[in-house]
Design a protein around this motif. Structure first.
Motif, PDB file in Angstrom:
ATOM      1  N   ASP A 279      44.063  39.134  40.563  1.00 49.78           N
ATOM      2  CA  ASP A 279      43.443  38.537  39.373  1.00 49.78           C
ATOM      3  C   ASP A 279      42.715  39.571  38.561  1.00 49.78           C
ATOM      4  O   ASP A 279      41.506  39.686  38.643  1.00 49.78           O
ATOM      5  N   MET A 280      43.398  40.350  37.815  1.00 50.57           N
ATOM      6  CA  MET A 280      42.701  41.391  37.041  1.00 50.57           C
ATOM      7  C   MET A 280      42.083  40.811  35.787  1.00 50.57           C
ATOM      8  O   MET A 280      41.117  41.313  35.276  1.00 50.57           O
TER       9      MET A 280
ATOM     10  N   LEU B  45      39.103  37.606  36.893  1.00 47.11           N
ATOM     11  CA  LEU B  45      38.068  38.169  37.755  1.00 47.11           C
ATOM     12  C   LEU B  45      37.254  39.119  36.901  1.00 47.11           C
ATOM     13  O   LEU B  45      37.836  39.940  36.208  1.00 47.11           O
TER      14      LEU B  45
ATOM     15  N   LEU C 201      35.599  42.317  36.469  1.00 52.29           N
ATOM     16  CA  LEU C 201      35.472  43.584  37.177  1.00 52.29           C
ATOM     17  C   LEU C 201      34.943  44.659  36.253  1.00 52.29           C
ATOM     18  O   LEU C 201      35.310  44.740  35.089  1.00 52.29           O
TER      19      LEU C 201
ATOM     20  N   VAL D 125      34.593  41.949  45.588  1.00 48.27           N
ATOM     21  CA  VAL D 125      34.693  40.779  44.716  1.00 48.27           C
ATOM     22  C   VAL D 125      36.144  40.318  44.565  1.00 48.27           C
ATOM     23  O   VAL D 125      36.444  39.156  44.359  1.00 48.27           O
ATOM     24  N   GLY D 126      37.066  41.243  44.706  1.00 54.22           N
ATOM     25  CA  GLY D 126      38.466  40.891  44.516  1.00 54.22           C
ATOM     26  C   GLY D 126      39.060  40.104  45.670  1.00 54.22           C
ATOM     27  O   GLY D 126      39.746  39.114  45.462  1.00 54.22           O
ATOM     28  N   CYS D 127      38.800  40.553  46.901  1.00 59.36           N
ATOM     29  CA  CYS D 127      39.444  39.887  48.028  1.00 59.36           C
ATOM     30  C   CYS D 127      38.452  39.362  49.044  1.00 59.36           C
ATOM     31  O   CYS D 127      38.839  38.683  49.992  1.00 59.36           O
TER      32      CYS D 127
END
Lengths: 575, 130
Positions: free
Chosen positions: B2-3, B6, B8, B75-77
Motif C-alpha cells: 500500500d504505497m 499508507l 509514509l 507501519v507497512g507490515c
C-alpha cells in the motif's frame, strides 16, 4: 458620566437582598391604585430612599435603568400614552427634568434657552458641554443667516462660538458662510441632508450621540440587548446547522443533535477495493469517489437525497488518489498514484485529456479558478501549471511538494497551497511571488482548505487536527482530537451550515464530527467495517455527509427520521 | 504494497528499510553507534527512525542496566523491527534517551543486503558503553 438628576439627592449605594426588594415592590403596588389616565394618579415617590434597586435573579440589573429602556422602547414603538403612563406609575421619568426641558426647547428651536438649560443638566465633562453648546449655537447661527440678520449672526459667531475653542475647522466654514451666503446653503445641505426637517433631525441625532447615554437613554437600546442575547444563544448552540431556525424570545435557542447527519441513509457499493477519496461537487449535485481499484465513480444526488451511480471512469493504471471538480462542475480531474492526471467530462463520462510528464509521476492536481488551467504536483517535488491542452505555463521547481501531498488553490487564483516538507505547508503567492510557511512540530499528513479560503485544517501524525488561520496573522486557532490515525492517510473536512463543523475519517472505522468553534467532539458515527479514509460534507446540503472506507463502500449520512421516496438502498445505487 | 494510502515518510539518501515490505525506516547518516546487540545479533542505534509505530513502554533489564523501552513496529507490515529508548535509569546511559534501535536482522541495508543470524555469539540486548 456626570448624569446627576438636577435637584434630587445623590443615590446612596446600598445593596438590598432581592427577596426584600420584591416584598417592597409588592407592598407598594397594593397601596397605590393603578390609574389609566394621565396626570391624575399620585406619582409614586422615586424609589431612592437611599437604595439602589435591582431586578432579576443576579442583582446586576438596576431597576431604574431597566424601566427607562422599557419606556424608551415603548415610545419607539409608538405607544406614547403607555410610555407616559409608565413614567408616571414607576415614578421613573425617562429624562431628568432638565434634559426633558432641553429636548423640548430644541424642538421649539429656542436656542438661547436651550443653552441655559444645557448648563443646568450638570454634566461634568467640560469639552462635551462645549461641543453641545457649539451644536446649539450653530443652529442659532443658521437661523439668523436665514433671517438675513448678518450682524447678529456675526456677533454669535465671534462672541459665542469662537470662545468655545472647539471644532476650529468648522468655525472657519461658518465664517465663510457670512461672506458668501450661497455657500452657506451648500454647507447646510451637505452637512445636514437637504430639507429643514431632515437637518433638524440630524442635528438632534448628533446632540443625542454627544451627550452621555445615561442622560439621553439611547434609542433601540432594549432591542440591541435582546439581539445580543440571541447571538450568545446561537453561538452556544453547538448543533446549530440550519438557516431557518427561528429564534423565540420565550425559550433559549438550542438545536438538538438531530440537526447533524448521523444516520446511514445509503450504503453505496460500486468499488472493488478500498475507497480512498471522495468529494461532492460545488453545486452538491454530484459525488465522485476514487479507489485503489483504479476506478473513479461519479454519483448523482437526486432531489429526494437518493444517490445513484452515473458513470464509472476507467483508464488509470494505478490506484486513484485524488479527485478535483472544475469550478463549474462540468469536468473532473483525477490523479493516479505517481502516474498521470486525467480530465473527464461529467456529463458523458469520457476522458477528455491525459496529462503527463516524461519520466515523472504526477501525485496531485487542482483546477485553476477560471477553469482554464490545471496545477499538478510532481514526484520530483515540483509544481507545474498547465493549460487545458497540456501546454506548460509555469513551473515551480525545488522542494514544493512531497510524495503524498494535497494541493489546493484559493478561489482568487492567487495562492497555491501544498505540503512542502514533512512538517511544513507552503503558501505560494503567485502574484507577489513570495512564499509563507505553516510550520508544525509534528509530521503533516493531509490538509483541507475552508470554503472562504481563510482557514486550513491540518492533519498531523500524532492524531491531532489543527485549524490554522491563513489570512493576515498565520496562527493555530483550534485543535480537534479523538479520532485514530497511526498508519494511514486519513482526511478531514469542513462542513455543515456556515461550515460550523469539522468531520474526519478514522482508523477505528468511525466518522468523527466536532463543533468547529469550541473544538467539542459532538458525534462519532459507527457503521463502516474498515478504516474511514475520507469524508465530504455536501456544500449545498448541510444535512448530507459522505464517507469512504477500506470496506469498499461509501456511506451517505443524513438526519434521522427524514422520509425518503421509499428508498433505503443497500445495493450499488444503480437506477 | 500500500504505497498510496499508507502514509509514509520518504527518506533521501542511503537508507535502511523493512526486510518484509521494504518500507524505509532510517538513514545511514543517522547511525549513532553500531555496537549494540539483540537476540538476533547485531543492532544499530539511530538518532531518528520513521514509519514506525511505538508500542507500550516497559521496564527492561539490559546489559548496561535497567531502561524504559518501547518496541517499534513497521507501519507497512506491522513486524517488530527494534525498540525505542524512552528513559535510562543510570546517568551514563542517558545519551540513549529518545533514540531508536533497529535490529540488523530485521532490515535491509542501504545496498539492499540482508543479515543472517548466527554470526555473533550474543549474551543479551544492549551494549555500547560509549
Amino acid at each position: 458620566m456626570g448624569g446627576v438628576e438636577n435637584s434630587e439627592p445623590p443615590l446612596k449605594r446600598v445593596k438590598v437582598p432581592s427577596g426584600d426588594l420584591k416584598n417592597l415592590v409588592d407592598e407598594a403596588s397594593h397601596i397605590v391604585p393603578i390609574s389609566s389616565s394621565l396626570g391624575d394618579s399620585m406619582a409614586r415617590p422615586p424609589c431612592s430612599q437611599g437604595v439602589e434597586e435591582t431586578v432579576g435573579m443576579k442583582g446586576v440589573i438596576k431597576k431604574q435603568e431597566f424601566v427607562k429602556i422599557i419606556t424608551r422602547a415603548l415610545y419607539s414603538l409608538g405607544y406614547v400614552r403607555t410610555g407616559a403612563l409608565l413614567e408616571e406609575e414607576s415614578g421613573i421619568p425617562l429624562h431628568s427634568t432638565a434634559v426633558a426641558l432641553l429636548l423640548d426647547q430644541v424642538r421649539g428651536e429656542k436656542w438661547e434657552e436651550s443653552l441655559v438649560t444645557l448648563h443646568k443638566i450638570g454634566l461634568s465633562d467640560e469639552i462635551m458641554v462645549k461641543r453641545a453648546s457649539f451644536l446649539l449655537l450653530e443652529q442659532k447661527f443658521f437661523d439668523l443667516l436665514k433671517e438675513e440678520n448678518l450682524m447678529a449672526a456675526l456677533d454669535t459667531l465671534r462672541n459665542e462660538i469662537v470662545p468655545l475653542s472647539v471644532d476650529v475647522g468648522r468655525v472657519r466654514e461658518l465664517a465663510s458662510c457670512i461672506i458668501c451666503p450661497s455657500q452657506c446653503m451648500a454647507l447646510r445641505i451637505s452637512s445636514q441632508d437637504g430639507t429643514d426637517a431632515n437637518s433638524r433631525s440630524r442635528f438632534k441625532e448628533k446632540l443625542e450621540k454627544l451627550l452621555p447615554a445615561a442622560v439621553m437613554i439611547p434609542e433601540r437600546r432594549l432591542e440591541h440587548l435582546v439581539e445580543q442575547a440571541l447571538d450568545v444563544q446561537r453561538d452556544a448552540c453547538v448543533f446549530h446547522n440550519t438557516l431557518d431556525s427561528e429564534f423565540s424570545l420565550y425559550v433559549d435557542h438550542q438545536c438538538g443533535r438531530n440537526q447533524i447527519p448521523s444516520h446511514t441513509l445509503q450504503i453505496l457499493q460500486a468499488h472493488k477495493d478500498e475507497v480512498w477519496f471522495l468529494q461532492f461537487s460545488h453545486n452538491g449535485k454530484y459525488l465522485a469517489s476514487a479507489s485503489k481499484d483504479h476506478i473513479t465513480v461519479v454519483w448523482e444526488v437526486k432531489e429526494s437525497d437518493l444517490v445513484l451511480l452515473k458513470h464509472t471512469l476507467t483508464g488509470h493504471q494505478n490506484p486513484v488518489l485524488t479527485i478535483t471538480w472544475s469550478p463549474d462542475d462540468s469536468q473532473l480531474l483525477t490523479c493516479g498514484v505517481e502516474e498521470v492526471v486525467r480530465r473527464w467530462d461529467v456529463n458523458t463520462g469520457e476522458c477528455l485529456h491525459v496529462y503527463e510528464k516524461a519520466g515523472v509521476g504526477l501525485i496531485s492536481c487542482g483546477w485553476f479558478p477560471d477553469g482554464k488551467g490545471i496545477v499538478c504536483g510532481m514526484k520530483d517535488k515540483s509544481i507545474c501549471l498547465w493549460d487545458l491542452d497540456g501546454r506548460e505555463l509555469e513551473c515551480w521547481k525545488g522542494q514544493r511538494t512531497l510524495n503524498i501531498s494535497d494541493m489546493a488553490i484559493t478561489d482568487d487564483g492567487k495562492r497555491i497551497i501544498s505540503i512542502c516538507r514533512e512538517n511544513a505547508i507552503l503558501l505560494l503567492d503567485r502574484e507577489a511571488k513570495f512564499e509563507r510557511l505553516i510550520e508544525e512540530e509534528q509530521v503533516i499528513t493531509s490538509f483541507s482548505l475552508s470554503e472562504d479560503n481563510k482557514f486550513l485544517l491540518v492533519n498531523l501524525m500524532n492524531q491531532e487536527l489543527h485549524l490554522w488561520s491563513i489570512e493576515g496573522d498565520i496562527k493555530v486557532v483550534a485543535h480537534y482530537r479523538g479520532h485514530r490515525r497511526t498508519r494511514f492517510l486519513i482526511r478531514s473536512c469542513f462542513g455543515g451550515f456556515e461550515q460550523a463543523f469539522i468531520a474526519s475519517g478514522s482508523e477505528d472505522s468511525q466518522v468523527y464530527i466536532w463543533h468547529r468553534d469550541t473544538g467539542k467532539l459532538l458525534l462519532t458515527l459507527p457503521g463502516h467495517s474498515g478504516a474511514v479514509n475520507c469524508v465530504s460534507w455536501n456544500p449545498m446540503d448541510p444535512r448530507m455527509l459522505a464517507s469512504a472506507s477500506d470496506d469498499r463502500t461509501i456511506r451517505i449520512w443524513g438526519l434521522d427520521g427524514l422520509k425518503r421516496k421509499g428508498h433505503y438502498s443497500n445495493g450499488n445505487g444503480i437506477t | 504494497r500500500d504505497m498510496g494510502r499508507l502514509f509514509l515518510i520518504s527518506l533521501e539518501g542511503s537508507t535502511y528499510s523493512c526486510k518484509h515490505c521494504q518500507t524505509q525506516l532510517a538513514l545511514l547518516d543517522d547511525i549513532v553507534s553500531k555496537s549494540f546487540h539483540c537476540r538476533h545479533g547485531k543492532a544499530y542505534l539511530f538518532e531518528k527512525v520513521v514509519n514506525v509505530n511505538v508500542g507500550e513502554e516497559e521496564e527492561r533489564m539490559m546489559i548496561t542496566g535497567m531502561h524504559t523501552v518501547a518496541d517499534i513496529f513497521c507501519v507497512g507490515c506491522g513486524s517488530i523491527v527494534g525498540w525505542k529508548y524512552e528513559s535510562a535509569h543510570e546517568k551514563c546511559q542517558k545519551y540513549k534517551e529518545g533514540k531508536f534501535i533497529l535490529e540488523r536482522f530485521k532490515v535491509l541495508g542501504p545496498d539492499g543486503s540482508a543479515y543472517w543470524v548466527g554470526r555473533d555469539p550474543q549474551v543479551g540486548s544492549d551494549a555500547d558503553d560509549a
